[in-house]
Design a protein around this motif. Structure first.
Motif, PDB file in Angstrom:
ATOM      1  N   GLU A 114       0.825  -1.209   0.000  1.00  0.00           N
ATOM      2  CA  GLU A 114       0.000   0.000   0.000  1.00  0.00           C
ATOM      3  C   GLU A 114       0.865   1.267   0.000  1.00  0.00           C
ATOM      4  O   GLU A 114       0.593   2.214  -0.758  1.00  0.00           O
ATOM      5  CB  GLU A 114      -0.925  -0.011   1.210  1.00  0.00           C
TER       6      GLU A 114
ATOM      7  N   THR B 291     -13.055   5.037  -1.931  1.00  0.00           N
ATOM      8  CA  THR B 291     -12.412   3.749  -2.146  1.00  0.00           C
ATOM      9  C   THR B 291     -11.175   3.684  -1.271  1.00  0.00           C
ATOM     10  O   THR B 291     -10.725   4.712  -0.743  1.00  0.00           O
ATOM     11  CB  THR B 291     -12.063   3.581  -3.639  1.00  0.00           C
TER      12      THR B 291
ATOM     13  N   GLY C  34     -12.546   2.865  -7.252  1.00  0.00           N
ATOM     14  CA  GLY C  34     -12.524   1.419  -7.142  1.00  0.00           C
ATOM     15  C   GLY C  34     -13.415   0.826  -8.213  1.00  0.00           C
ATOM     16  O   GLY C  34     -14.130   1.541  -8.919  1.00  0.00           O
TER      17      GLY C  34
ATOM     18  N   VAL D 188      -8.905   1.015  -9.453  1.00  0.00           N
ATOM     19  CA  VAL D 188      -8.264  -0.011  -8.621  1.00  0.00           C
ATOM     20  C   VAL D 188      -9.296  -1.111  -8.402  1.00  0.00           C
ATOM     21  O   VAL D 188     -10.247  -0.935  -7.635  1.00  0.00           O
ATOM     22  CB  VAL D 188      -7.763   0.581  -7.293  1.00  0.00           C
ATOM     23  N   ASP D 189      -9.104  -2.236  -9.064  1.00  0.00           N
ATOM     24  CA  ASP D 189     -10.100  -3.306  -9.135  1.00  0.00           C
ATOM     25  C   ASP D 189      -9.754  -4.401  -8.131  1.00  0.00           C
ATOM     26  O   ASP D 189      -8.788  -5.142  -8.313  1.00  0.00           O
ATOM     27  CB  ASP D 189     -10.117  -3.859 -10.563  1.00  0.00           C
ATOM     28  N   ASP D 190     -10.563  -4.488  -7.061  1.00  0.00           N
ATOM     29  CA  ASP D 190     -10.356  -5.564  -6.085  1.00  0.00           C
ATOM     30  C   ASP D 190     -11.550  -6.525  -6.026  1.00  0.00           C
ATOM     31  O   ASP D 190     -11.683  -7.311  -5.094  1.00  0.00           O
ATOM     32  CB  ASP D 190     -10.044  -5.005  -4.694  1.00  0.00           C
TER      33      ASP D 190
ATOM     34  N   GLY E  89     -14.425  -2.805  -1.568  1.00  0.00           N
ATOM     35  CA  GLY E  89     -13.290  -3.179  -0.738  1.00  0.00           C
ATOM     36  C   GLY E  89     -13.348  -2.657   0.679  1.00  0.00           C
ATOM     37  O   GLY E  89     -13.070  -3.394   1.639  1.00  0.00           O
TER      38      GLY E  89
ATOM     39  N   GLU F 241     -19.061  -8.718  -2.655  1.00  0.00           N
ATOM     40  CA  GLU F 241     -18.359  -9.176  -3.857  1.00  0.00           C
ATOM     41  C   GLU F 241     -19.182  -8.824  -5.097  1.00  0.00           C
ATOM     42  O   GLU F 241     -20.407  -8.910  -5.095  1.00  0.00           O
ATOM     43  CB  GLU F 241     -18.114 -10.679  -3.793  1.00  0.00           C
TER      44      GLU F 241
ATOM     45  N   GLU G 172      -5.446  -4.375 -10.972  1.00  0.00           N
ATOM     46  CA  GLU G 172      -6.140  -5.390 -10.192  1.00  0.00           C
ATOM     47  C   GLU G 172      -5.298  -5.713  -8.965  1.00  0.00           C
ATOM     48  O   GLU G 172      -4.228  -6.322  -9.063  1.00  0.00           O
ATOM     49  CB  GLU G 172      -6.379  -6.641 -11.039  1.00  0.00           C
ATOM     50  N   THR G 173      -5.761  -5.278  -7.822  1.00  0.00           N
ATOM     51  CA  THR G 173      -5.028  -5.516  -6.586  1.00  0.00           C
ATOM     52  C   THR G 173      -5.958  -5.319  -5.397  1.00  0.00           C
ATOM     53  O   THR G 173      -6.954  -4.585  -5.488  1.00  0.00           O
ATOM     54  CB  THR G 173      -3.812  -4.577  -6.464  1.00  0.00           C
ATOM     55  N   LEU G 174      -5.630  -5.946  -4.304  1.00  0.00           N
ATOM     56  CA  LEU G 174      -6.396  -5.798  -3.062  1.00  0.00           C
ATOM     57  C   LEU G 174      -5.561  -4.986  -2.089  1.00  0.00           C
ATOM     58  O   LEU G 174      -4.508  -5.440  -1.623  1.00  0.00           O
ATOM     59  CB  LEU G 174      -6.726  -7.168  -2.470  1.00  0.00           C
TER      60      LEU G 174
ATOM     61  N   LYS H 206      -5.179  -2.889   1.566  1.00  0.00           N
ATOM     62  CA  LYS H 206      -5.674  -2.902   2.943  1.00  0.00           C
ATOM     63  C   LYS H 206      -5.582  -1.494   3.526  1.00  0.00           C
ATOM     64  O   LYS H 206      -4.755  -0.692   3.116  1.00  0.00           O
ATOM     65  CB  LYS H 206      -4.853  -3.863   3.804  1.00  0.00           C
TER      66      LYS H 206
END
Length: 562
Positions: free
Chosen positions: A380, A402, A456, A482-484, A488, A505, A549-551, A553
């Motif tokens: 991050e 987001t 997001g 930012v595709d999670d 998110g 989801e 594409e990432t998750l 926190k």
């Protein structure tokens, strides 16, 4: 008896109508751009606009038109103008207007209405009819007016413009029936219109009392909220902070009000408990343009032990969450008066339990950094740093609700640009249409430049249709998605609170293919490639999209890691 003839045709039209008066008055007030979507009852307005000089930007959803007018105003400092159709069109705009109202963005909203004979439920069943359309806007605009005669249009718009720019600034709602817009008129063309913001200075005895508190304070500190920026109070804030040797922290709305790397700058880490602890220890805390609401109070965990001086243009904000010396005034006028009254400043240096203010600031920022580094947040931190490095220092940025934006609230150094987010009302879908409005506004103001929007995958779907708007007008906006795979931040909240997430989801499109179907260039990159992808997007012409594409926190703001 002599018959009064209608006014002479104007701008090539055979007949002038109420719509012409709207357009002429807005032009006389300095408006150059209008956002919105045509509608049946508003056709007279749009027909008149074809005879004028206003530049019209047609969005695909009214809510996004409101966001675009908001972004136009934030980026340029001018009034945003929004045209709406009756009923569904007007109602669809309300979430966007809520953001403008909560954040204090000056806008003039012109909505059409059903014909006069249908008002007041005298004739039911008319297309788009509401019992009281303007009542629907009462929660999200400063005031609402119904104009029933064409002769009242210029004065009503002039008054609305004046109200919109007077602090506390915000959107003002006007509505005009279909026949008032369409019927021929005898009112002469509008030649001039004047709107000046109402004066909103502080009361002198309150300034004197505030100075008394501050001159005797041992540990003064300052919270700079969004009102500081709206009041253009940055120069006075800097002077006061240096005279008092007072640490300054900015709220998300106030981000950029104080130099990021100044020795007294606590930056924007308002959600970190170390900063809450520091602010609680101040014996005099100056709060400018903030209600000390949910985010600023670190989700109502803030328990100040000292006295509070609260400055705000909105009287309902004063002492709404904490008792203190409330000063109702425009932030710019209030801080200028306070700065003048402080003279050359304090004779002695504040003492924060043996530390100077500068030492305290340095120590506090180091503690925050150490906490972040202890929480497995390397991805991050690297991701946000890469975005900041790629974005030119003077570029304006717009952020959706987001996870990246939540990071931005705390860690984004606005530099010479401006940081804009939807934290006022917190609705989704703000960033991209807001950035479109900003880019259009900068071009109109003779300051063309690219704008960055960050969303997001969930929030981007609220404004995905505006890819057509961006392409149609060739707007220089780079959109980072930012595709999670879901909502998110809600996923993280639910896992933290309940141990699992429900209904967060999302099935989503191939954003690259979707953007390309609109004729908008797009690329998909891994998180470590975001900087290079953004730089390439910034160098291109027109709109473009970068998908990562990432998750991500969120950081844990307390003494315990999440």
């Amino acid at each position: 008896m002599t018959e009064i003839a209608p006014a002479s045709p104007a701008r090539g039209s055979s007949v002038r109508n109420g719509g012409d008066l709207v357009v002429e008055t807005l032009e006389a007030l300095g408006a150059k751009t209008v956002f919105g979507i045509p509608g049946q009852h508003a056709l007279g307005l749009f027909d008149a606009m074809g005879r004028g000089n206003l530049h019209f930007v047609s969005s695909r959803v009214e809510n996004n038109s409101a966001f675009a007018a908001d972004g136009y105003s934030r980026a340029t400092g001018e009034v945003g103008v929004l045209f709406l159709s009756t009923g569904p069109g007007a109602l669809t705009s309300l979430a966007g207007l809520q953001e403008a109202y909560a954040t204090g963005v000056p806008m003039v909203v012109v909505a059409s209405q059903i014909p006069l004979e249908g008002l007041g439920a005298r004739r039911k069943g008319m297309l788009h009819q509401l019992d009281d359309q303007k009542a629907s806007a009462a929660n999200v605009t400063k005031s609402q007016r119904l104009i029933q005669h064409a002769s009242g249009i210029p004065s009503a718009i002039q008054d609305a413009w004046t109200e919109a720019i007077s602090s506390p600034q915000g959107p003002v709602w006007l509505e005009i029936p279909q026949n008032v817009l369409l019927d021929p008129i005898m009112v002469p063309p509008v030649e001039d219109a004047l709107a000046e913001a109402a004066d909103n200075p502080p009361r002198i005895e309150l300034v004197r009392e505030a100075v008394k508190w501050l001159e005797s304070a041992k540990r003064p500190a300052i919270i700079a909220g969004g009102g500081t920026r709206r009041g253009k109070a940055e120069k006075s804030l800097l002077s006061i902070a240096e005279k008092l040797h007072a640490p300054v922290i900015c709220t998300p709305g106030g981000n950029g009000a104080f130099p990021w790397n100044h020795g007294l700058s606590l930056q924007s880490w308002i959600e970190d408990r170390y900063m809450t602890d520091l602010l609680e220890d101040a014996d005099v805390l100056v709060v400018i343009g903030s209600s000390l609401g949910e985010v600023t109070s670190n989700y109502f965990t803030f328990e100040p032990r000292g006295m509070i001086i609260q400055i705000d243009a909105e009287p309902r904000v004063l002492e709404s969450n904490r008792p203190g010396l409330g000063i109702r005034a425009d932030a710019g006028q209030a801080l200028a008066a306070l700065d003048s009254a402080l003279g050359s400043g304090r004779a002695t240096m504040p003492d924060w339990h043996g530390s100077t203010p500068e030492e305290l600031v340095k120590e506090s920022l180091a503690k925050v950094r150490a906490r972040l580094e202890s929480q497995d947040l390397a991805k991050e931190l690297t991701f946000m740093a890469a975005i900041r490095e790629a974005v030119p220092a003077d570029m304006q940025t717009f952020w959706d609700m987001t996870i990246a934006a939540y990071w931005g609230w705390s860690c984004w150094d606005a530099r010479e640009g401006q940081f804009h987010s939807a934290q006022g009302a917190g609705g989704l879908g703000y960033a991209f249409p807001g950035a479109i409005g900003a880019a259009v506004g900068l071009e109109t103001a003779g300051k063309p430049g690219r704008v960055l929007a960050v969303s997001g995958d969930g929030s981007s779907m609220y404004s995905i249709a505006e890819l057509a708007t961006a392409k149609q007008h060739n707007v220089p906006v780079t959109w980072l998605i930012v595709d999670d795979g879901g909502y998110g931040i809600l996923r993280e909240y639910m896992v933290g609170a309940f141990g699992k997430a429900t209904a967060t989801e999302l099935a989503r499109p191939d954003f690259v293919a979707l953007a390309e179907s609109f004729g908008v260039p797009a690329t998909r990159v891994a998180p470590e490639g975001v900087g290079d992808a953004l730089r390439a997007g910034f160098a291109a012409d027109g709109p473009n999209v970068v998908v990562v594409e990432t998750l991500l926190k969120m950081f844990g703001p307390t003494h315990l890691a999440p």
